[in-house]
Design a protein around this motif. Structure first.
Motif, PDB file in Angstrom:
ATOM      1  N   LEU A  97      69.089  61.985 103.735  1.00  0.00           N
ATOM      2  CA  LEU A  97      68.845  61.478 102.382  1.00  0.00           C
ATOM      3  C   LEU A  97      68.450  62.632 101.453  1.00  0.00           C
ATOM      4  O   LEU A  97      68.951  62.749 100.333  1.00  0.00           O
ATOM      5  CB  LEU A  97      67.726  60.421 102.408  1.00  0.00           C
ATOM      6  CG  LEU A  97      68.108  59.065 103.007  1.00  0.00           C
ATOM      7  CD1 LEU A  97      66.860  58.244 103.327  1.00  0.00           C
ATOM      8  CD2 LEU A  97      69.011  58.287 102.051  1.00  0.00           C
ATOM      9  N   LEU A  98      67.559  63.484 101.940  1.00  0.00           N
ATOM     10  CA  LEU A  98      67.124  64.620 101.121  1.00  0.00           C
ATOM     11  C   LEU A  98      68.293  65.545 100.824  1.00  0.00           C
ATOM     12  O   LEU A  98      68.443  66.042  99.708  1.00  0.00           O
ATOM     13  CB  LEU A  98      66.006  65.386 101.840  1.00  0.00           C
ATOM     14  CG  LEU A  98      64.645  64.675 101.841  1.00  0.00           C
ATOM     15  CD1 LEU A  98      63.663  65.381 102.773  1.00  0.00           C
ATOM     16  CD2 LEU A  98      64.065  64.623 100.418  1.00  0.00           C
ATOM     17  N   GLY A 147      70.250  64.472  97.930  1.00  0.00           N
ATOM     18  CA  GLY A 147      69.569  64.435  96.633  1.00  0.00           C
ATOM     19  C   GLY A 147      68.791  63.162  96.373  1.00  0.00           C
ATOM     20  O   GLY A 147      68.340  62.938  95.240  1.00  0.00           O
ATOM     21  N   VAL A 148      68.607  62.315  97.383  1.00  0.00           N
ATOM     22  CA  VAL A 148      67.857  61.068  97.179  1.00  0.00           C
ATOM     23  C   VAL A 148      66.368  61.401  97.069  1.00  0.00           C
ATOM     24  O   VAL A 148      65.843  62.163  97.881  1.00  0.00           O
ATOM     25  CB  VAL A 148      68.109  60.078  98.337  1.00  0.00           C
ATOM     26  CG1 VAL A 148      67.235  58.841  98.198  1.00  0.00           C
ATOM     27  CG2 VAL A 148      69.575  59.694  98.383  1.00  0.00           C
ATOM     28  N   GLY A 149      65.706  60.835  96.071  1.00  0.00           N
ATOM     29  CA  GLY A 149      64.270  61.086  95.885  1.00  0.00           C
ATOM     30  C   GLY A 149      63.969  62.450  95.316  1.00  0.00           C
ATOM     31  O   GLY A 149      62.825  62.897  95.331  1.00  0.00           O
ATOM     32  N   ARG A 150      64.980  63.133  94.778  1.00  0.00           N
ATOM     33  CA  ARG A 150      64.749  64.479  94.240  1.00  0.00           C
ATOM     34  C   ARG A 150      64.268  64.436  92.793  1.00  0.00           C
ATOM     35  O   ARG A 150      63.590  65.348  92.332  1.00  0.00           O
ATOM     36  CB  ARG A 150      66.062  65.284  94.308  1.00  0.00           C
ATOM     37  CG  ARG A 150      66.472  65.637  95.719  1.00  0.00           C
ATOM     38  CD  ARG A 150      65.849  66.917  96.191  1.00  0.00           C
ATOM     39  NE  ARG A 150      66.355  68.066  95.466  1.00  0.00           N
ATOM     40  CZ  ARG A 150      65.779  69.250  95.459  1.00  0.00           C
ATOM     41  NH1 ARG A 150      64.655  69.425  96.113  1.00  0.00           N
ATOM     42  NH2 ARG A 150      66.307  70.246  94.787  1.00  0.00           N
TER      43      ARG A 150
END
Lengths: 503, 65
Positions: free
Chosen positions: A486-487, A490-493
């Motif tokens: 996920l990181l 770009g998720v939660g960036r």
């Protein structure tokens, strides 16, 4: 309206969408993922339009308009709270999408089977979904049947109308799987939107334009612009009971949850989400306005569900626009039915048939899936033909009944201690509570069946999971390992105030 | 949850709570277009705009990741 007008319009609509379905079929390859998920290659715009057409059924311009007629602006609140529930796709979408690719998952119920390492769970969840979704499809067919029969003055009888609609939905689902469903859906979504905008725009203009329209509403029906609304219909418990199951619709309803597997990239998934939100916002406002139009124009209807048929058949709307609105509503219903049929077929082939016979070849599984589509259509058709109260009741219960899948889905990604026994008991106990309450006591201690279903299924999931052993390897793969992916995507960036957020 | 997700979920969750509380607690007597209906429309628009921002960072990772 002359019957031949209806035949001509319906024929043109079916011919145009069938051409689209045939063109989409040309891209069809081999295999289960290809057939049920378009090989995970759908673009963002088609995904968004198809998601819109699948989500929005005949309910919007008939049922929601009727609710507005009955209780006023609370209908807008409940439908927009549903729309805001798409925030769940922003959190679960990337997780579904990544897990789907990693484990070759085809259906949301297979996701449960893989995560909790239990084929039995997948099969039970798939069958539970079928119990609620087949009546839901049958009611859509019944809606088309009543609409076409009314608009042709009985020249096209109910039975012929539902037979035609079922045949069309079957053909589009069967011929090219998700490819033909997605592209015909996209066309139908455009038809739904254009028809709704034109007919409601005309009606508001006829009533004196937006300014006069709102002034008349405030003067003649002030209660309808507030809560709890007309006749006190939208009491808080009613509002909560209606909106809570719908808030979780994007996770609980397999025909839309499955769409999180199909986009070709996370960018396409994002465009699907945002495109749908834009569509849904406008379509909701238009459908609610339609209900208010009926309230001003025909204030004495005994049954609010007759608001739309009355408006279309009264001569208040010109025949051409009424015909277009009829097509828009029919398209909304058929685009929901074919998606439900395809999703249920994928779940029965993958989670029930393959769950029982794990060594079956992919070709064998696909054959079963394709054979199941006509069977499901037939069952929905028979249910619709019976016009049983039971069918309507199960359909009403569908959003509440499917809600019991939510704790297991949330636990799949966010709670390592979740187990197959916990998920299974959550679905079975929660489902039983919803069905029993729906038949026995639609409001118990002031709460609706969906709310009770969610409470019981969540409690069962937690308690039973804590008492049983978790499949640790799978739990780790769905939480810790997914976190890194996920990181990387770009998720939660992006922070609320800062961009980008430190990883 | 990863990265900033927990803050986003908190903010969006509070907004959903507001969509239940504000119209029933404070707007029940406002019988005009700028009452509960207007609040819900604004609520939905704010959620949509926040989701546009929240998903801005979604991307394909470099090959090999």
């Amino acid at each position: 309206m002359q019957p031949w007008h209806v035949y001509l319009a319906f024929g043109l609509y079916v011919a145009a969408a069938s051409c689209v379905a045939l063109l989409a079929r040309r891209g069809l390859g081999r295999g289960v993922e290809e057939y049920f998920l378009a090989n995970r290659t759908l673009g963002g715009m088609v995904s968004a339009l198809s998601y819109s057409a699948t989500t929005y059924s005949a309910f919007m311009m008939v049922g929601l308009a009727g609710l507005t007629y009955k209780g006023g602006v609370g209908a807008l609140g409940f439908e927009l709270i549903y729309l805001s529930g798409l925030m769940l796709v922003a959190f679960f979408g990337p997780r579904f999408w990544l897990a789907g690719r990693r484990f070759h998952i085809v259906s949301p119920t297979e996701l449960l089977a893989v995560r909790y390492d239990s084929r039995a769970l997948g099969a039970v969840a798939a069958l539970a979904a079928a119990v609620f979704l087949i009546p839901y499809s049958a009611v859509q067919l019944m809606g088309i049947g009543y609409l076409l029969e009314t608009l042709t003055g009985g020249a096209l009888p109910f039975l012929a109308a539902i037979g035609l609609a079922a045949a069309v939905a079957l053909a589009w689902a069967w011929m090219g799987g998700l490819r033909s469903v997605a592209w015909t859906d996209a066309l139908q979504a455009l038809l739904m939107m254009v028809a709704a905008l034109l007919v409601v725009g005309y009606a508001v203009a006829e009533l004196g334009g937006p300014g006069t329209f709102t002034r008349r509403l405030a003067a003649e029906w002030p209660e309808w612009l507030a809560v709890p609304g007309g006749n006190g219909y939208f009491r808080f418990s009613t509002f909560l009971g209606l909106s809570l199951p719908w808030f979780f619709f994007s996770l609980s309803n397999p025909q839309v949850a499955q769409r999180m597997f199909a986009p070709r990239s996370l960018g396409s998934l994002r465009r699907m989400l945002l495109g749908f939100l834009a569509f849904g916002f406008v379509y909701t406002l238009v459908s609610v306005t339609w209900g208010f139009v009926a309230r001003l124009r025909f204030p004495d209807l005994a049954n609010p569900d007759l608001a739309t048929p009355t408006l279309l058949g009264s001569g208040f709307i010109p025949p051409f626009l009424a015909l277009l609105a009829m097509l828009g509503i029919t398209a909304a219903a058929i685009s929901t039915i074919d998606s439900v049929l395809l999703t249920l077929a994928s779940m029965i082939a993958r989670d029930v048939y393959r769950g029982c016979r794990p060594r079956v070849s992919e070709a064998g599984e696909l054959s079963v899936g394709k054979a199941v589509i006509p069977l499901l259509t037939l069952v929905a058709l028979l249910f619709a033909r019976l016009k049983l109260n039971l069918i309507a009741l199960l359909s009403v219960a569908s959003s509440a009944g499917l809600l019991v899948l939510v704790p297991a889905i949330v636990g799949a990604f966010f709670w390592k201690r979740g187990t197959a026994a916990g998920a299974l008991s959550s679905i079975v106990l929660g489902g039983a509570v919803v069905v029993i309450l729906q038949f026995w006591k639609p409001t118990y201690l002031g709460l609706w069946p969906g709310v009770w279903g969610l409470i019981v299924s969540t409690a069962a999931f937690i308690v039973v999971s804590l008492a049983t052993k978790t499949p640790e390897e799978r739990a780790r793969e769905f939480t810790d390992e997914l976190r890194n992916e996920l990181l990387a995507h770009g998720v939660g960036r992006v922070g609320i105030f800062r961009s980008p957020h430190p990883a | 949850m990863v990265g900033s997700e927990k803050w986003w979920s908190l903010l969006l969750g509070l907004l959903v709570l507001a969509a239940y509380i504000v119209p029933y607690k404070w707007l029940g007597q406002v019988r005009a277009w700028y009452g509960a209906g207007f609040f819900w429309a604004l609520f939905a628009l704010v959620v949509i705009l926040l989701l546009v921002r929240f998903t801005t960072g979604w991307k394909e990772p470099p090959k090999g990741v």
